[in-house]
Design an enzyme around this catalytic site. Structure first.
Site, PDB file in Angstrom:
ATOM      1  CB  SER A 124      -2.198  -1.711  -3.236  1.00 12.35           C
ATOM      2  OG  SER A 124      -1.160  -0.857  -2.843  1.00 12.35           O
ATOM      3  CB  SER A 127      -0.852   0.043   1.287  1.00  8.08           C
ATOM      4  OG  SER A 127      -1.725  -1.053   1.376  1.00  8.08           O
ATOM      5  CG  ASP A 167      -2.470   2.063  -3.681  1.00  5.77           C
ATOM      6  OD1 ASP A 167      -1.683   1.612  -2.825  1.00  5.77           O
ATOM      7  OD2 ASP A 167      -2.720   1.481  -4.747  1.00  5.77           O
TER       8      ASP A 167
END
Lengths: 361, 361, 361, 361
Positions: free
Chosen positions: C284, C246, C286
């Site tokens: 992830s 991430s 983000d």
């Protein structure tokens, strides 16, 4: 490779750019089975602008997600992402709410949205209205970017007949790129551009195709990166400002994604855009729509619980990468395919020097 | 504290309020099969506030979406809606992205979020960590509303052991309401309130249950409408300002909804809230999470294309109505169930006069 | 652990990467006046994992948006963007609703969120609680990425004292990068990474600074592009899977942007991320938060109509570009700064070969 | 009070419904200074439907946020909320991105969107195109609800001249309600309805007006609550299904709200809708747009840092309440004002019995 003499320009891949991944047979959105694309291109007149008379550099591109459909229309599952919403993609509220949409997508110039919307509706009603009955309603998908640097965009030149022509011309197979259809008057990174398309074959618990089609009209020249490399050619034209354009990007797949996953896929189109160098200009309408042709279910208000195929999140990485890759390549195709064009008031946008691009790789 | 005389207070429905629709057997979120609820209630001390010492009027309520799960944990499909986001619901980014979540939901006081988050994680890891291995990560769902008018909310009284106790106490069947668990120190429309729950049986191409549980802590007294009727009792207490609270609402169903449909369902919780009279105060964290226990799929990173049951949009109206109805009733249950409470610094919030409510219908 | 020889590693810019634009004096988020950053780094133990005992490779990084504030706390205006929400950033509902937030940002490992949240709250209450009174509530901002490949992340090693230490250590000036603070156990593109920062000076109807700080823990090695160029070094380690990490990215500016403009700025952080090669992996988280230190207004519930400085949309392009550029450089700084680290069970993540990077430019 | 004899029907307030709060002089959106409203109403033909020939029951309503503007057009600050997005409000991407919009709002029937969009654009270009130059682009705001139960909605009856007529007719002062303009063919709770409007004066660190105008076409009869009370009249018509309509709600204020605050205000329109009883039907496009006429700033691409008036969040409760109240009253006005109408194929929608309503209060 120049094309002043009517030669067909190459595609970005022909220039040696080392794009990743296998493409479908036409490296086009039409590699996703059932999708058809048609263009109507309006090029007329030269010289000083007379609003309503031209010069005309505009058009419309139609994408039919299920070209061969018979009987009641069948939605495609869909999701949407607005990276920078200084533009229009009609039907977005419906897509966000229902998770699907019906009928064609039309891409055109900013000031043609209304005409394209009405004509796309009428075309769809002509096909399905009688069978569906007078209670049937439809909200067309129409996206736009701004062609007013080359085109008489206050002049209202796109008519219903042009939209019908693009819809009726829609076909599978290879797709014309560059200054055609909705892309006719568009520029990207201040080079002449327009429509571009590409596709990827991906393996993700099955074999799927991901296709992209863009109407590319964004970016300033100093931002441009071609597969990561700055394009260092000096700006040669005194361009008043076609650097605040937009991109509408359509991503299609036959992978069985649910609506929330198609929203995720639409975000990867923004990755493809970002790779070409822009940081997203203020006045750019950068809007992306992703749809899946899987799980076809004709409209049927009485349908009860139904089984859907579902590709779990954990398998999505190759599909995501395919979308980013296809959009990146589609944008570069849109640029590479387009020749220099002169439009209203002698405004000129140069086609990129494809030999210079080839020399970079 | 129970009632003054230790009697159990009635539920809103017992007062003759003409709620629509059939409920499940316990008129509770636990009517959705597999859901368990547990409370830990902290009530201690009286008199002036000494930060860190009390008085204490707080707690935590735990909801286990799949109480009986064995083997690898199985997500529930989910969607979320923030009507007014002046609050917290951890895990929201994950729910929005993945369309599901894993493990318990904890509802507590605003300043207990960190403690509840850590303890919920540790409880979940104690159950599943060894089997899932050290690469397994988890993002707990914790919601909050503000209990600082009655509670020493700067004092950090909720500890990991309390959270574990609520999680371990979680059970199906009837659910304690009012000033219990996370609702201990809460007020709604400036009456003492806390936890409330309700359910509806709905028919929508099948028979489904929709359940709701709220931690209700919002609204000003003059806004209150009980099943549409203004509650005209004059304000009797000099309340400094517990009118800027919040509501966390959880909606559960066994209907096979997809994530984008569960977002839609979560929005109907806001309809239930609006019916009780508030127009949504600025400082209120009014956040709603909806989940479906259908389509259980234990975590399995290798799973390929999978069939999911799907209830089409066209069938959702009864499910939507059930959610709005259940949330409206759950809020009124949260108020009706709660006795007058005196907390820190002698701050007092009165329980609503249930006989006055009954006299309205 | 430092470098093998105790030498300080270079920053990405020192390797000849031709980043654009002028930086602030420290090329760090602290170049925005008033911002302070502090780290607490926990590195202990080696060898096989024993949950609760280690090995430990974790920590926390604190960002104080208004380090020097006295009197009532003053919010910073803010906006947020989740590119891929498989992560956590607490406080996001509040930011989206109010358009501002209060107090520190803490970045840490996924399973430390609760501890950091509680400790950040307690630290903030210790500073302001008495003055603001018992009715004052606070929702801390805590972001996370996953350090469980190197760290005993089921072991709960981050304690309140560590968080306080990071908060108390926060200072302006140059910021330690790589495997420090919240970045201690992180990897990016399967190279050892962690914290990185950068800044840009921009001119946009005034002179402004845009700074970024990232906790970078995302990407697969084959995706990595350094300033657009594929990093072709063969993967050398048998990495079980730290490729699904991430990134939390914080963008700060002193330009007077409104909340909706700060949402727009947060999206440009995703452009910076995309330029480093990833197409955004499924698992992830983000998530990007942008804030502006302009228009400082201490909390005051009685404030009426107030004048705010506002930089119009039409001026934002240089600010947008600055954010994308600063995030791209901050990510590469996070990688370049980090040495090889061995963690639990002998899991090893190699530092990138900085000479190989330098040889690319 | 019935109006078969051409008498003017009362407004909801005239029936004794105890709405709260003081209204502006016309109890209309035009009470916000500078706003003008105009209608074009198309009623023609009777009997069986012949697509393209009628019967016709449609129209368009135009709202000019800054009717009296001279010189370059000046945006209004804006925010939007889609409660249930099964509808269309063009321009929404732009509003969400820029925080403002330019030019008129048109409300019409679903299948008139394209025509209204094109005509609204052309009208705006006729006013401003020459002065702004050929590089000036505009994205009109057009909202819709479905009039196909009474109208030949596949027939394309709304033409550019009708839209121009509504725009040119726009004026301040009292606003015709019911079956006029865009509301001509609409039904609400299966009663004849259409356009409704209302306003509130609020005090919130200043004195402000909040106005609302709705095109109301949603709800099933059994859902209807009038100021909280169920409307118990038995359904008397065999209505095939005009219960899946929509509402477009416009909220205007002169309070100086920023875009993120106007998003919040738009959400309160959904509260007003919810109070009238619906839980939000699946096929309903319930979309709300809020704008503020404060902080007028004519378009000027060169403008630098500018001071804006800002009403802090902490003062918003009365503004929020005013919006919810005005929308609730506007919806009831839309119903009360509309007489029974017979449309295509003899489809009949009854006007509500205003005496029965009056008898409820």
């Amino acid at each position: 490779m120049a094309t002043d003499k009517g030669e067909r320009r190459p595609r970005a891949r022909d220039l040696g750019i080392p794009f990743s991944g296998p493409t479908g047979p036409d490296n086009a959105i039409t590699d996703v089975a059932g999708i058809a694309v048609g263009h109507a291109t309006l090029i007329a007149g030269d010289g000083p602008l007379v609003v309503g008379q031209g010069p005309v550099r505009t058009g419309v591109t139609a994408i039919l997600p299920r070209a061969a459909e018979a009987g009641p229309p069948a939605p495609v599952w869909a999701g949407m992402f607005s990276f920078n919403g200084a533009g229009e993609l009609t039907g977005s509220h419906f897509v966000a709410e229902y998770g699907w949409f019906l009928g064609p997508i039309c891409l055109t110039g900013t000031h043609n949205v209304g005409a394209a919307h009405q004509a796309s509706l009428d075309w769809f009603l002509a096909r399905h209205g009688a069978a569906m009955g007078p209670g049937f309603w439809h909200l067309p998908i129409v996206g736009e970017t701004w062609d007013g640097f080359l085109n008489d965009s206050h002049g209202g030149h796109l008519k219903a007949a042009h939209v019908r022509a693009a819809l009726d011309a829609a076909a599978g197979g290879s797709v014309a790129e560059g200054a055609v259809g909705g892309g006719t008057g568009m520029s990207c990174y201040q080079f002449k551009a327009g429509i571009g398309t590409a596709s990827r074959r991906v393996e993700a618990a099955g074999r799927w195709t991901v296709g992209a089609l863009v109407q590319a009209n964004f970016g300033r020249r100093e931002e441009l990166r071609i597969f990561g490399r700055p394009y260092r050619q000096a700006a040669r034209d005194a361009d008043p400002k076609p650097g605040e354009g937009s991109i509408i990007g359509i991503v299609a797949t036959d992978a069985p994604l649910l609506p929330h996953q198609l929203q995720r896929l639409a975000k990867r189109a923004a990755v493809g855009m970002a790779r070409t160098g822009t940081s997203g200009n203020n006045g750019s309408g950068d809007i992306f729509l992703a749809f899946s042709t899987a799980n076809p279910l004709p409209l049927d208000a009485a349908r009860g619980v139904t089984a859907l195929d579902h590709l779990p999140n954990e398998q999505l990485n190759p599909v995501f990468a395919g979308a980013a890759d296809a959009v990146e390549e589609a944008i570069l195709n849109a640029i590479v395919a387009a020749d220099t064009m002169v439009g209203r008031d002698g405004n000129r946008v140069e086609g990129i020097d494809v030999e210079a691009v080839a020399a970079m790789f």
